[in-house]
Design an enzyme around this catalytic site. Structure first.
Site, PDB file in Angstrom:
ATOM      1  NE  ARG A  56      -2.914  -0.801   2.820  1.00  0.00           N
ATOM      2  CZ  ARG A  56      -3.737  -1.720   2.345  1.00  0.00           C
ATOM      3  NH1 ARG A  56      -4.651  -1.390   1.489  1.00  0.00           N
ATOM      4  NH2 ARG A  56      -3.644  -2.973   2.748  1.00  0.00           N
ATOM      5  CB  THR A  57       3.639   2.371   2.196  1.00  0.00           C
ATOM      6  OG1 THR A  57       2.866   2.150   3.368  1.00  0.00           O
ATOM      7  CG2 THR A  57       4.477   3.623   2.376  1.00  0.00           C
ATOM      8  CE  LYS A  85      19.731 -11.585  -1.809  1.00  0.00           C
ATOM      9  NZ  LYS A  85      19.427 -12.067  -3.147  1.00  0.00           N
ATOM     10  NE  ARG A 106       6.892  -0.955   5.640  1.00  0.00           N
ATOM     11  CZ  ARG A 106       5.860  -0.342   6.222  1.00  0.00           C
ATOM     12  NH1 ARG A 106       5.548   0.892   5.902  1.00  0.00           N
ATOM     13  NH2 ARG A 106       5.148  -0.974   7.126  1.00  0.00           N
ATOM     14  CG  HIS A 134       4.166   4.602   8.496  1.00  0.00           C
ATOM     15  ND1 HIS A 134       4.590   5.202   7.330  1.00  0.00           N
ATOM     16  CD2 HIS A 134       3.375   3.580   8.121  1.00  0.00           C
ATOM     17  CE1 HIS A 134       4.077   4.555   6.303  1.00  0.00           C
ATOM     18  NE2 HIS A 134       3.329   3.575   6.747  1.00  0.00           N
TER      19      HIS A 134
END
Ligand SMILES: [Zn+2]
Lengths: 307, 154
Positions: A56-57, A85, A106, A134
């Site tokens: 969603r974000t 990585k 995020r 957030h």
């Protein structure tokens, strides 16, 4: 008032005037958020760096950037990106900031966005860090209350997991700037931490706590529901009991204020019965949409674009 | 000359006297200074001495050593009342109260295991210091340390 902020990290960085400025700007962009495309950010590139999935974000940032005429560099989730990585976040940020005009991050660790800001040569927007901040969620929540109810001195009940749900913490902080009358509704084991209650009271917020959901329902403008997660309960029957006690169905809405609105950050589990979806009170899908104009407003602010 | 008074507070020629330490914190002060049972520093420590201002206090004396700023800052976090006396040639050449810094960097470990400052990222812990009572708020994750600060000193 005009303000320019390079990074969006924590709600605590904002004054009320700055929040109002963002909400106003979102208001001006709302019709564009629904449809169309402008060239406000044409030629700009937004990098989306997501170390944990949040569809969603991520999608609402993408939509926001595309509506503004910009482009998106999507680095996907941790598993699909070899760039990430084994490399430190600091190095990744240093590199990605040379490819883009702004970064949405995020991450799973609290404080990741704050650290990223120190290493980035372009603006960083916090898209959620662990159980931490957030800010774009809080801003879209405020915008929803402003558009669908009233943001000045609203009577609001926040229901569910108030202990671990730290996005709820920054929401209550922001609401205290608007003189909200807040009632926290939760089972004993998921109570809002005392430290935060004390903090809110020192800021002059009106705060009440209760375990009894039905008692508050009929005297509020906004009902803010949150998820209660199974993992918080060692005993599954205890979880069931709590989940059922903090659930809303259309039967409970008979005596509520006619213009009371129901919000939820989504995805819901079963806190809100689908029977509520078609009532006049449901606003959670609208709330989700408001994430687009809010993120458009923030993108234009951090990249210094006039609208 | 070996009277009992002198046994307790033997004057030092050169070094530092840390006075007005919060009673019970002298051992933590030694830890901050890296003084262990195996170091060869000449150190005397007095605990729970009656004090007019504090009720009781601890005192630490270290010979032939003057403290670094970082050490003094750490002492201020566990004992804001402490005072530092620098002794040269039996004379007190400087005397000052410790002062709590408004931000401490790389001195305290964040108590939140999920904080970015507790990972392999090239970042040092930073805390904003609030007083009365003393609270350290992590600049990264906003967790607050308000007690047992000595246990989290780096
Ligand atoms: Zn931390």
């Amino acid at each position: 008032m005009k303000f320019h902020r390079h990074h969006i990290i924590s709600m605590k960085d904002f004054t009320r005037d700055e929040i109002d400025y963002i909400l106003d700007r979102a208001g001006k962009l709302e019709s564009l958020a629904k449809s169309g495309r402008s060239d406000i950010l044409s030629g700009k590139i937004l990098a989306l760096l997501f170390y944990e999935p949040s569809t969603r974000t991520r999608m609402s940032f993408e939509t926001a950037m595309l509506r503004l005429g910009g482009n998106v560099l999507n680095l996907g989730s941790k598993d699909t990106s070899s760039v990430i990585k084994g490399e430190t976040l600091a190095d990744t940020i240093r590199v990605i900031s040379t490819y883009s005009d702004a970064i949405v991050l995020r991450h799973t660790s609290e404080g990741a966005a704050q650290m990223a800001m120190e290493f980035s040569s372009v603006p960083v927007i916090n898209g959620g860090d662990g159980a931490g901040h957030h800010p774009t969620q809080t801003l879209l929540d405020l915008y929803t209350i402003k558009r669908e109810s009233r943001l000045e001195h609203p009577d609001i009940a926040i229901v569910g997991d108030l202990k671990y749900g730290r996005t709820v913490h920054s929401l209550t902080y922001a609401l205290s700037l608007y003189g909200a009358n807040i009632t926290f509704v939760s089972p004993q084991q998921l109570k809002m931490p005392d430290q935060i209650i004390d903090d809110l009271k020192t800021r002059g917020a009106h705060v009440n706590e209760t375990e009894n959901f039905d008692k508050v329902l009929n005297n509020i403008d906004v009902l803010y529901m949150t998820r209660i997660q199974k993992e918080r309960f060692p005993d599954p029957t205890e979880y069931k009991k709590v989940a059922n006690a903090y659930k809303i169905t259309n039967k409970q809405l008979v005596n509520v204020r006619p213009n009371m609105i129901i919000m939820h950050p989504l995805p819901r589990i079963n806190e809100i019965d689908s029977s509520v979806d078609n009532t006049d009170h449901a606003r959670y899908f609208q709330q989700s949409f408001y994430g687009v104009p809010i993120r458009m407003a923030l993108l234009t602010i951090v990249m210094g674009a006039d609208i | 000359m070996n009277n009992h008074h002198e046994l307790r507070v033997r004057p030092i020629v050169n070094g530092t006297v840390i006075d007005h330490i919060l009673a019970g914190q002298a051992i933590n002060v030694l830890r901050i200074l890296g003084i262990t049972g195996v170091s060869d520093a000449v150190v005397s420590m007095v605990m729970n001495v009656p004090s007019i201002t504090l009720g009781h206090k601890d005192i630490v004396k270290i010979e032939n050593r003057e403290l670094e700023e970082k050490e003094v800052d750490k002492i201020s976090l566990i004992s804001p009342s402490a005072s530092i006396n620098i002794i040269r040639d039996f004379d007190v050449v400087d005397k000052y109260h410790v002062e709590m810094p408004s931000i401490v960097e790389g001195m305290v470990k964040c108590t939140n295991p999920n904080c970015i400052s507790n990972t392999n990222e090239p970042v040092t812990s930073k805390f904003v210091v609030r007083t009365d009572p003393i609270r350290l708020r992590c600049l990264y994750c906003e967790h607050v340390i308000s007690e047992k600060i000595a246990e989290y000193l780096l």
